[in-house]
Design an enzyme around this catalytic site. Sequence first.
Site, PDB file in Angstrom:
ATOM      1  N   HIS A 247       0.792  -1.239   0.000  1.00  0.00           N
ATOM      2  CA  HIS A 247       0.000   0.000   0.000  1.00  0.00           C
ATOM      3  C   HIS A 247       0.834   1.304   0.000  1.00  0.00           C
ATOM      4  O   HIS A 247       0.714   2.141  -0.890  1.00  0.00           O
ATOM      5  CB  HIS A 247      -0.903   0.027   1.226  1.00  0.00           C
ATOM      6  CG  HIS A 247      -1.730  -1.194   1.413  1.00  0.00           C
ATOM      7  ND1 HIS A 247      -2.891  -1.418   0.705  1.00  0.00           N
ATOM      8  CD2 HIS A 247      -1.584  -2.268   2.234  1.00  0.00           C
ATOM      9  CE1 HIS A 247      -3.421  -2.568   1.084  1.00  0.00           C
ATOM     10  NE2 HIS A 247      -2.646  -3.100   2.007  1.00  0.00           N
TER      11      HIS A 247
HETATM   12  C1  BDR Z   1      -2.726   0.527   5.503  1.00  0.00           C
HETATM   13  O1  BDR Z   1      -2.866  -0.018   6.812  1.00  0.00           O
HETATM   14  C2  BDR Z   1      -1.618  -0.437   7.317  1.00  0.00           C
HETATM   15  O2  BDR Z   1      -1.723  -1.717   7.820  1.00  0.00           O
HETATM   16  C3  BDR Z   1      -0.630  -0.329   6.185  1.00  0.00           C
HETATM   17  O3  BDR Z   1       0.630   0.103   6.682  1.00  0.00           O
HETATM   18  C4  BDR Z   1      -1.246   0.691   5.264  1.00  0.00           C
HETATM   19  O4  BDR Z   1      -0.871   2.005   5.636  1.00  0.00           O
HETATM   20  C5  BDR Z   1      -3.427  -0.393   4.514  1.00  0.00           C
HETATM   21  O5  BDR Z   1      -4.782  -0.500   4.832  1.00  0.00           O
END
Ligand code: BDR
Length: 318
Positions: A247
């Site tokens: 992400h």
């Molecule tokens: C987001 O949530 C976190 O677990 C990850 O680092 C990312 O920023 C994805 O939903």
Amino acid sequence: MAAQAGTARPIIIDTDPGQDDAIAILLALASPELEVLGITAVAGNVPLSLTEKNARKVCELAGRPDVKVFAGCARPLVRHQVTAEEVHGKTGLDGPDLPEPAMLLQERHAVDWIVDTLRAAPAGSITLCTLGPLTNVATALIKAPDIAARIGEIVLMGGGFFEGGNTTPAAEFNIYVDPHAAHVVFTSGIKLTMHPLDVTHKALMTKAWIESLRQLGTRSGDAAAAMLDFYERFDMEKYGAEGGPLHDPCVLAYLLRPELFAGKDCNVRIETGSELTMGMTVVDWWDVTPHPANCRVINAIDARGFYALIRERLARLP
Ligand code: BDR
Ligand code: CA
């Protein structure tokens, strides 16, 4: 990686590392087009005491103990704290065996440093890159509303619309954890670009790509591969896919190579009332309300270009 004087884009990274946050930080520190003014940690994937430490570990991994790391807010504005050890492991950065950081945490609170840094810089010159819950940024805006006019842009990872949520059926983790903070940011009038699950789920890692990081033969490549091996097992089981999404690096890749992404200016509102859909990013994709656009919503990515960029940049690190 030293930036060319005067030409690099000044950014602040607000983050809750997190393996995908770590890759995003490495990508930024490996890129001379970006000048990382500081890294501000927030409670998110794991508690603040771990996210700030993880941020320092990643700076040292990149050979950049000079980067300033600040600790910010230890809990969301209104709701109780939610963390994600099931995804990121107990430390938040499970996978590699990184040494305890020698570099010190900065003494100032992250929120105060963000406010002072924005006030001291030319208006519009600084971009905020947010990779976690928006608690620090919202608190800064509440404490010092004048900074809204001084922020060039906020580029954030968070939300999901057509893709739904990854923490509840309706909400993505970063927005779910602190929906009230997200509301403050989305109603601030600041230029916003959002990288929701709708884009990150379109670029899944492959085993071969992770292995190619290990093949770099560097400590950063080894550590990145070890953290991603650990991190992707959760999403592969969850989604039944061959690889997991990565992400947070989307935010930095967007600054470096915007042509890899596409999206649309939309009105986005944050659900803070209903327990059922708490933290949902309600995107007026089809322009069915009179509400003006307040956010560029990214929903398309050149996945090959994205992964090639990250590998090319990580190869520059020790
Ligand atoms: C987001 O949530 C976190 O677990 C990850 O680092 C990312 O920023 C994805 O939903
Ligand atoms: Ca994150």
